[in-house]
Design a protein around this motif. Structure first.
Motif, PDB file in Angstrom:
ATOM      1  N   ASN A  97      39.713  38.503  31.846  1.00  0.00           N
ATOM      2  CA  ASN A  97      40.134  39.510  32.828  1.00  0.00           C
ATOM      3  C   ASN A  97      38.966  40.130  33.585  1.00  0.00           C
ATOM      4  OD1 ASN A  97      39.270  40.807  30.509  1.00  0.00           O
ATOM      5  ND2 ASN A  97      41.298  41.603  29.983  1.00  0.00           N
ATOM      6  N   SER A  98      37.808  40.241  32.935  1.00  0.00           N
ATOM      7  CA  SER A  98      36.659  40.842  33.619  1.00  0.00           C
ATOM      8  C   SER A  98      36.213  39.984  34.805  1.00  0.00           C
ATOM      9  CB  SER A  98      35.500  41.025  32.636  1.00  0.00           C
ATOM     10  OG  SER A  98      34.363  41.535  33.306  1.00  0.00           O
ATOM     11  N   GLN A  99      36.087  38.664  34.591  1.00  0.00           N
ATOM     12  CA  GLN A  99      35.671  37.775  35.679  1.00  0.00           C
ATOM     13  C   GLN A  99      36.714  37.729  36.791  1.00  0.00           C
ATOM     14  OE1 GLN A  99      34.446  34.073  33.493  1.00  0.00           O
ATOM     15  NE2 GLN A  99      32.807  34.119  34.981  1.00  0.00           N
ATOM     16  N   ILE A 100      37.999  37.682  36.417  1.00  0.00           N
ATOM     17  CA  ILE A 100      39.056  37.636  37.426  1.00  0.00           C
ATOM     18  C   ILE A 100      39.036  38.919  38.250  1.00  0.00           C
ATOM     19  CG2 ILE A 100      41.560  37.584  37.745  1.00  0.00           C
ATOM     20  CD1 ILE A 100      41.644  35.813  35.180  1.00  0.00           C
ATOM     21  N   THR A 101      38.809  40.051  37.594  1.00  0.00           N
ATOM     22  CA  THR A 101      38.713  41.323  38.316  1.00  0.00           C
ATOM     23  C   THR A 101      37.550  41.305  39.298  1.00  0.00           C
ATOM     24  OG1 THR A 101      39.674  42.527  36.448  1.00  0.00           O
ATOM     25  CG2 THR A 101      38.401  43.809  38.036  1.00  0.00           C
ATOM     26  N   GLN A 102      36.406  40.760  38.890  1.00  0.00           N
ATOM     27  CA  GLN A 102      35.248  40.678  39.785  1.00  0.00           C
ATOM     28  C   GLN A 102      35.562  39.848  41.025  1.00  0.00           C
ATOM     29  OE1 GLN A 102      32.044  39.147  37.416  1.00  0.00           O
ATOM     30  NE2 GLN A 102      31.873  40.966  36.168  1.00  0.00           N
ATOM     31  N   ILE A 134      38.568  39.178  42.388  1.00  0.00           N
ATOM     32  CA  ILE A 134      39.536  39.861  43.253  1.00  0.00           C
ATOM     33  C   ILE A 134      38.877  41.028  43.988  1.00  0.00           C
ATOM     34  CG2 ILE A 134      41.596  41.321  43.219  1.00  0.00           C
ATOM     35  CD1 ILE A 134      42.753  39.496  41.092  1.00  0.00           C
ATOM     36  N   LYS A 135      38.079  41.812  43.266  1.00  0.00           N
ATOM     37  CA  LYS A 135      37.421  42.968  43.890  1.00  0.00           C
ATOM     38  C   LYS A 135      36.517  42.522  45.038  1.00  0.00           C
ATOM     39  CE  LYS A 135      36.128  46.162  41.109  1.00  0.00           C
ATOM     40  NZ  LYS A 135      35.378  46.939  40.084  1.00  0.00           N
ATOM     41  N   ASP A 168      47.023  47.823  42.425  1.00  0.00           N
ATOM     42  CA  ASP A 168      47.937  46.988  41.629  1.00  0.00           C
ATOM     43  C   ASP A 168      47.284  45.663  41.253  1.00  0.00           C
ATOM     44  OD1 ASP A 168      49.882  48.910  41.757  1.00  0.00           O
ATOM     45  OD2 ASP A 168      50.979  47.978  43.423  1.00  0.00           O
ATOM     46  N   LEU A 169      46.554  45.063  42.188  1.00  0.00           N
ATOM     47  CA  LEU A 169      45.900  43.781  41.917  1.00  0.00           C
ATOM     48  C   LEU A 169      44.824  43.910  40.839  1.00  0.00           C
ATOM     49  CD1 LEU A 169      45.618  42.115  45.432  1.00  0.00           C
ATOM     50  CD2 LEU A 169      46.361  40.962  43.349  1.00  0.00           C
ATOM     51  N   LEU A 170      44.021  44.957  40.920  1.00  0.00           N
ATOM     52  CA  LEU A 170      42.955  45.133  39.935  1.00  0.00           C
ATOM     53  C   LEU A 170      43.532  45.422  38.546  1.00  0.00           C
ATOM     54  CD1 LEU A 170      40.308  47.144  42.005  1.00  0.00           C
ATOM     55  CD2 LEU A 170      40.356  44.701  41.480  1.00  0.00           C
ATOM     56  N   MET A 171      44.613  46.198  38.492  1.00  0.00           N
ATOM     57  CA  MET A 171      45.248  46.440  37.197  1.00  0.00           C
ATOM     58  C   MET A 171      45.899  45.170  36.667  1.00  0.00           C
ATOM     59  SD  MET A 171      46.823  50.303  37.225  1.00  0.00           S
ATOM     60  CE  MET A 171      47.892  50.054  38.633  1.00  0.00           C
ATOM     61  N   ALA A 172      46.510  44.373  37.571  1.00  0.00           N
ATOM     62  CA  ALA A 172      47.129  43.118  37.155  1.00  0.00           C
ATOM     63  C   ALA A 172      46.086  42.142  36.627  1.00  0.00           C
ATOM     64  CB  ALA A 172      47.885  42.501  38.333  1.00  0.00           C
ATOM     65  N   ALA A 173      44.910  42.103  37.246  1.00  0.00           N
ATOM     66  CA  ALA A 173      43.840  41.213  36.776  1.00  0.00           C
ATOM     67  C   ALA A 173      43.387  41.599  35.373  1.00  0.00           C
ATOM     68  CB  ALA A 173      42.665  41.266  37.743  1.00  0.00           C
ATOM     69  N   SER A 174      43.383  42.888  35.079  1.00  0.00           N
ATOM     70  CA  SER A 174      42.953  43.355  33.757  1.00  0.00           C
ATOM     71  C   SER A 174      43.999  43.107  32.674  1.00  0.00           C
ATOM     72  CB  SER A 174      42.630  44.856  33.803  1.00  0.00           C
ATOM     73  OG  SER A 174      41.511  45.108  34.633  1.00  0.00           O
ATOM     74  N   GLU A 176      41.247  30.570  52.425  1.00  0.00           N
ATOM     75  CA  GLU A 176      40.404  31.759  52.581  1.00  0.00           C
ATOM     76  C   GLU A 176      39.603  32.031  51.305  1.00  0.00           C
ATOM     77  OE1 GLU A 176      42.990  34.921  53.673  1.00  0.00           O
ATOM     78  OE2 GLU A 176      43.271  34.224  55.739  1.00  0.00           O
ATOM     79  N   LEU A 177      40.260  31.934  50.140  1.00  0.00           N
ATOM     80  CA  LEU A 177      39.563  32.224  48.879  1.00  0.00           C
ATOM     81  C   LEU A 177      38.496  31.177  48.589  1.00  0.00           C
ATOM     82  CD1 LEU A 177      39.365  34.015  46.335  1.00  0.00           C
ATOM     83  CD2 LEU A 177      40.961  32.440  45.230  1.00  0.00           C
ATOM     84  N   VAL A 178      38.812  29.904  48.800  1.00  0.00           N
ATOM     85  CA  VAL A 178      37.826  28.838  48.539  1.00  0.00           C
ATOM     86  C   VAL A 178      36.615  29.002  49.461  1.00  0.00           C
ATOM     87  CG1 VAL A 178      37.392  26.355  48.736  1.00  0.00           C
ATOM     88  CG2 VAL A 178      39.472  27.180  47.614  1.00  0.00           C
ATOM     89  N   ALA A 179      36.863  29.280  50.740  1.00  0.00           N
ATOM     90  CA  ALA A 179      35.749  29.486  51.677  1.00  0.00           C
ATOM     91  C   ALA A 179      34.885  30.664  51.237  1.00  0.00           C
ATOM     92  CB  ALA A 179      36.295  29.720  53.088  1.00  0.00           C
ATOM     93  N   PHE A 180      35.524  31.738  50.760  1.00  0.00           N
ATOM     94  CA  PHE A 180      34.775  32.908  50.294  1.00  0.00           C
ATOM     95  C   PHE A 180      33.925  32.565  49.074  1.00  0.00           C
ATOM     96  CE2 PHE A 180      34.565  36.569  47.424  1.00  0.00           C
ATOM     97  CZ  PHE A 180      33.902  37.486  48.233  1.00  0.00           C
ATOM     98  N   LEU A 181      34.515  31.864  48.097  1.00  0.00           N
ATOM     99  CA  LEU A 181      33.800  31.561  46.855  1.00  0.00           C
ATOM    100  C   LEU A 181      32.747  30.485  47.035  1.00  0.00           C
ATOM    101  CD1 LEU A 181      36.775  31.721  44.330  1.00  0.00           C
ATOM    102  CD2 LEU A 181      34.913  33.357  44.591  1.00  0.00           C
TER     103      LEU A 181
END
Length: 445
Positions: free
Chosen positions: A202-207, A209-210, A225-231, A355-360
């Motif tokens: 959850n920590s990495q997923i939160t990073q 998304i943030k 909501d997204l940050l809480m859902a990731a945790s 969009e996410l792949v281009a960002f990462l």
């Protein structure tokens, strides 16, 4: 290593010893010297060295014999042969008897010699760390055996722990209204108490998304909501037994598969009891839906899937693929991104996936890098002038490039060629050179 590496140089010619000291003056090593094999063994008996560089042709004990004796008494010491001519017999004997790491021909190239020594020291340190981890693994295995011997008694304790978690979730309801972040951290910690380390994603997923939402802003309510859902997305796995927790999802069949498919719905139902978490609960419930309608629990399709759930699914899969939680193997970061692209339009929202792949591909929040100027690039996307911001090591742990190194066209070509011989793909953390510094350099020229 906390102390500087120790390098022992052995040569019967004082001029050579002085020359080698000069070459290594800019390095951080502790440099020791000996004029004979016998003196070298005396020094090692008092002060073991990490690396020994020995001339081959010396009166009495030659270099091959010295390195053979060092190998027998100090097997962890890295051994390098320095030979004044291409003496194949001596090199062969040193390899067979002394198991040398490398040999250097006289006259040597200063840069090559320094590079070889850096690799040798890095190899020594990696071997030292490997041995430490093996010892740690052995200790942990022994602890695991003791744990398994008490498994029957701990079942009741775990049941009580899960009951306590549920009770804490209920009692935290009022506090959650006033402090979303603090309460979510408490829940996340409770989840991690139950899950194995590699499942604590959850920590990495939160990073991820943030960082993505900083570049693609949404309204504050959806962001929260997204940050809480990731945790809390894996809350539904708390009731799983150890065997199920240890399986990759592709290896689950029958009843195990049924339990896996229920974890988003279970987590959503638990969190719906807390009004401030209703938004996060909805994202968690639907984050395993698929763009083509073949997901679960409700077979939602395309735009019917909440946007936040689509983003959460992408980020969860990106991290879990690398942790070996989906496929029965660990997928590299680059290949995880390729899978997100490949499955766009079937599993994932195609536009959001792009969009996410281009960002990462340009940012690495999952690797602990939040600096927006730092890019995570594969070798085929590197350009001359980029600056390496983290040391690059080979698959074997050898240092390939130092942090701060400016990439050149020749260096990039060598990395691509090296990837071909090693059958591996590297991701480098780089940044472009400072534009103001470039302007100053051009004005000075």
């Amino acid at each position: 290593m906390s102390q500087p590496a120790s390098v022992l140089i052995v040569d019967d010619e004082p001029n050579v010893l002085r020359a080698l000291r000069r070459v290594l003056r800019s390095e951080t090593y502790q440099v020791l010297t000996a004029s004979s094999g016998e003196e070298a063994l005396e020094i090692l008996a008092e002060e073991p060295a990490n690396v020994v560089v020995s001339d081959n042709k010396m009166p009495g004990m030659d270099g091959a014999e010295l390195l053979s004796r060092i190998q027998a008494s100090y097997p962890d010491c890295i051994r390098i042969l320095l030979t004044g001519q291409h003496d194949l017999d001596a090199v062969t004997r040193a390899i067979n008897d002394g198991h040398i790491y490398h040999y250097i021909a006289k006259p040597w190239n200063d840069d090559d010699l320094r590079f070889i020594l850096r690799k040798a020291v890095a190899f020594f340190e990696s071997e030292h760390e490997r041995q430490r981890l093996e010892a740690l693994t052995q200790t942990q295995n022994e602890e695991l055996k003791r744990f398994n011997s008490e498994l029957e008694a701990r079942v009741d304790a775990r049941t009580a722990e899960l009951t306590q978690v549920a009770s804490q979730l209920d009692s935290a309801h009022e506090a959650l209204k006033h402090s979303y972040v603090t309460t979510t951290r408490v829940f996340s910690s409770l989840i991690n108490m139950r899950l194995p380390e590699r499942h604590q994603t959850n920590s990495q997923i939160t990073q991820v998304i943030k960082a993505f939402l900083q570049a693609h802003p949404v309204d504050e309510g959806l962001r929260r909501d997204l940050l809480m859902a990731a945790s809390l997305y894996n809350l539904g796995k708390l009731s799983w037994d150890d065997q199920l927790l240890g399986l990759a999802s592709e290896k689950m069949f029958g009843e195990e598969r049924d339990r896996y498919r229920k974890y988003p719905e279970m987590a959503g139902e638990l969190l719906m009891a807390l009004e401030p978490l209703h938004g996060a609960a909805k994202l968690i419930r639907y984050h395993q839906e698929r763009w083509n309608g073949s997901g679960f629990p409700n077979h939602l399709k395309e735009e019917a899937i909440p946007w936040g759930a689509r983003l959460l699914r992408l980020c969860v899969d990106f991290i879990e693929l690398q942790r070996g939680l989906m496929l029965d193997r660990h997928v590299s970061r680059d290949n995880a991104l390729k899978l997100l692209e490949k499955l766009a339009g079937r599993v994932y929202d195609p536009e959001l996936s792009r969009e996410l792949v281009a960002f990462l591909q340009e940012h690495a929040p999952d690797m602990g890098i939040s600096d927006a100027s730092v890019m995570a690039l594969s070798t085929d996307k590197l350009e001359p002038g980029m600056i390496l911001v983290r040391d690059l090591h080979s698959k074997a742990g050898h240092l390939l490039l130092n942090e701060g190194r400016e990439l050149t066209e020749g260096l990039i070509d060598k990395l691509i060629s090296f990837e071909g011989t090693e059958s591996i793909r590297y991701t480098l953390l780089v940044r472009l050179p400072d534009e103001e510094a470039l302007i100053e350099d051009e004005s000075e020229t």
